[in-house]
Design a protein around this motif. Structure first.
Motif, PDB file in Angstrom:
ATOM      1  N   GLY A 218       0.810  -1.213   0.000  1.00 19.59           N
ATOM      2  CA  GLY A 218       0.000   0.000   0.000  1.00 19.59           C
ATOM      3  C   GLY A 218       0.845   1.264   0.000  1.00 19.59           C
ATOM      4  O   GLY A 218       2.079   1.229   0.108  1.00 19.59           O
ATOM      5  N   ASP A 219       0.162   2.404  -0.077  1.00 24.38           N
ATOM      6  CA  ASP A 219       0.826   3.714  -0.161  1.00 24.38           C
ATOM      7  C   ASP A 219       1.782   3.959   1.006  1.00 24.38           C
ATOM      8  O   ASP A 219       2.810   4.623   0.844  1.00 24.38           O
ATOM      9  CB  ASP A 219      -0.223   4.833  -0.176  1.00 24.38           C
ATOM     10  CG  ASP A 219      -1.099   4.832  -1.426  1.00 24.38           C
ATOM     11  OD1 ASP A 219      -0.777   4.093  -2.382  1.00 24.38           O
ATOM     12  OD2 ASP A 219      -2.112   5.571  -1.435  1.00 24.38           O
ATOM     13  N   GLN A 220       1.443   3.447   2.208  1.00 29.05           N
ATOM     14  CA  GLN A 220       2.284   3.750   3.386  1.00 29.05           C
ATOM     15  C   GLN A 220       3.670   3.121   3.263  1.00 29.05           C
ATOM     16  O   GLN A 220       4.664   3.700   3.723  1.00 29.05           O
ATOM     17  CB  GLN A 220       1.609   3.294   4.680  1.00 29.05           C
ATOM     18  CG  GLN A 220       0.191   3.832   4.870  1.00 29.05           C
ATOM     19  CD  GLN A 220       0.058   5.314   4.588  1.00 29.05           C
ATOM     20  OE1 GLN A 220       0.737   6.130   5.208  1.00 29.05           O
ATOM     21  NE2 GLN A 220      -0.805   5.680   3.659  1.00 29.05           N
ATOM     22  N   LEU A 221       3.749   1.944   2.663  1.00 25.46           N
ATOM     23  CA  LEU A 221       5.075   1.332   2.478  1.00 25.46           C
ATOM     24  C   LEU A 221       5.882   2.093   1.432  1.00 25.46           C
ATOM     25  O   LEU A 221       7.110   2.157   1.517  1.00 25.46           O
ATOM     26  CB  LEU A 221       4.943  -0.149   2.102  1.00 25.46           C
ATOM     27  CG  LEU A 221       4.628  -1.079   3.277  1.00 25.46           C
ATOM     28  CD1 LEU A 221       4.419  -2.509   2.799  1.00 25.46           C
ATOM     29  CD2 LEU A 221       5.735  -1.048   4.332  1.00 25.46           C
ATOM     30  N   GLU A 222       5.200   2.687   0.464  1.00 32.16           N
ATOM     31  CA  GLU A 222       5.922   3.532  -0.500  1.00 32.16           C
ATOM     32  C   GLU A 222       6.532   4.735   0.218  1.00 32.16           C
ATOM     33  O   GLU A 222       7.687   5.097  -0.030  1.00 32.16           O
ATOM     34  CB  GLU A 222       4.984   3.989  -1.619  1.00 32.16           C
ATOM     35  CG  GLU A 222       5.686   4.875  -2.625  1.00 32.16           C
ATOM     36  CD  GLU A 222       4.933   5.082  -3.941  1.00 32.16           C
ATOM     37  OE1 GLU A 222       5.212   6.095  -4.603  1.00 32.16           O
ATOM     38  OE2 GLU A 222       4.091   4.238  -4.312  1.00 32.16           O
ATOM     39  N   VAL A 223       5.767   5.325   1.144  1.00 33.24           N
ATOM     40  CA  VAL A 223       6.261   6.491   1.881  1.00 33.24           C
ATOM     41  C   VAL A 223       7.432   6.100   2.793  1.00 33.24           C
ATOM     42  O   VAL A 223       8.486   6.743   2.792  1.00 33.24           O
ATOM     43  CB  VAL A 223       5.125   7.144   2.709  1.00 33.24           C
ATOM     44  CG1 VAL A 223       5.672   8.238   3.624  1.00 33.24           C
ATOM     45  CG2 VAL A 223       4.060   7.720   1.777  1.00 33.24           C
TER      46      VAL A 223
END
Length: 316
Positions: A218-223
């Protein structure tokens, strides 16, 4: 064309560990998705989950979906529908507290099995996060701690059925989006396909495989990885025949968790002068995502960056 990554977790215990870790690393960096075999959840248990989910749909949800289709005049679509999905869903919340007892129409056996399934998936999610830590070169437990907030992670399951659709060219099973949260564990139909991910500008099928668990980031792991790992756009194509089952469990940060790129990774990248992703409270991101789910993720990150001054400093 590159082959969709399938990871045999049993190989982590032998001489193929390094090669298997490399496959996971490549999948996280270049696909945002991979499919797990030998993940430790017994096959006969998964068979029970599938049987009970399909029984529940037939008994409690099929009629409601047909009524929805009739009320929204979705049966003989002439024009494309872009504000709805051809899916029948319900949500189970596990952490920080369960809502399982409040869901109507769940048979006792189904309730019990889904509770047990959630525990098995929570354990698998945390094992996977530690494998990601190892590949990233950050300390074991870093990602779990990053997600923790004051009350631990948020963990829930979206149970979906995608019934046969007479006009799949006019409506998606689920419109294209990236997932907002952390790590997603999907148990999907072994026969009926439909899930696709976007890679290098092309939509690629995620192959149905019996007893596998599909993982996506998800987006949080990208961040947290400052873009080293990517959340990837995906969608579900409606099918004219065959109902597709999908049970997606989302291991996400706690609502008050402060999300930001891992300092250890930023140090490594400092010489490359890479752009740094924003720092924000997960709940604030989710409020934005609720409005913009089916739009590109980059403006969401930019909006979070604009709010950065109000984010509290996390204590180690």
């Amino acid at each position: 064309m590159a082959t969709f990554p399938v990871i045999n977790l049993a190989k982590l215990n032998g001489e193929e560990r390094a090669a298997t870790m490399e496959k996971i690393k490549d999948a996280c960096e270049n696909w945002g998705f991979f499919e797990l075999l030998n993940h430790g959840i017994p096959h006969d248990f998964l068979d029970s989950v599938e049987r009970l989910t399909k029984e529940h749909y037939k008994k409690s949800m099929e009629q409601r979906f047909q009524e929805l289709v009739a009320s929204k005049a979705l049966e003989g679509l002439q024009a494309e529908v872009t504000d709805m999905d051809w899916e029948s869903t319900f949500f189970l919340r596990h952490l920080p507290e369960s809502n399982m007892a409040e869901i109507p129409d769940l048979a006792d056996e189904y309730r019990k099995v889904m509770k047990e399934f959630a525990l098995k998936l929570e354990k698998l999610a945390e094992e996977l996060l530690d494998l990601l830590c190892e590949n990233l070169g950050v300390e074991k437990g870093y990602l779990k701690k990053a997600f923790y907030g004051s009350r631990g992670p948020t963990f829930g399951t979206k149970v979906s059925n995608y019934p046969p659709c007479p006009t799949p060219d006019k409506i998606k099973g689920l419109r294209a989006h990236t997932d907002a949260g952390g790590i997603i564990l999907l148990f999907q139909d072994a026969k009926v396909s439909g899930l696709q991910l976007l890679k290098d500008g092309e939509w690629i099928d995620v192959p149905p495989m019996r007893h596998s668990i599909v993982i996506n980031l998800g987006d949080q792991l990208e961040v947290i990885t400052n873009g080293k790992y990517k959340s990837v756009e995906h969608r579900v194509i409606a099918q004219t025949d065959g109902a597709r089952m999908s049970i997606a469990s989302f291991y996400n940060p706690g609502s008050d968790a402060v999300i930001y790129p891992a300092p250890a990774l930023l140090e490594k990248e400092a010489e490359e002068n890479k752009q740094v992703y924003p720092k924000f409270v997960f709940e604030d991101y989710m409020k934005l995502y609720a409005r913009l789910k089916f739009q590109a993720k980059e403006p969401r990150f930019e909006a979070m960056k604009a709010m950065e001054t109000t984010v509290p400093i996390a204590t180690a």
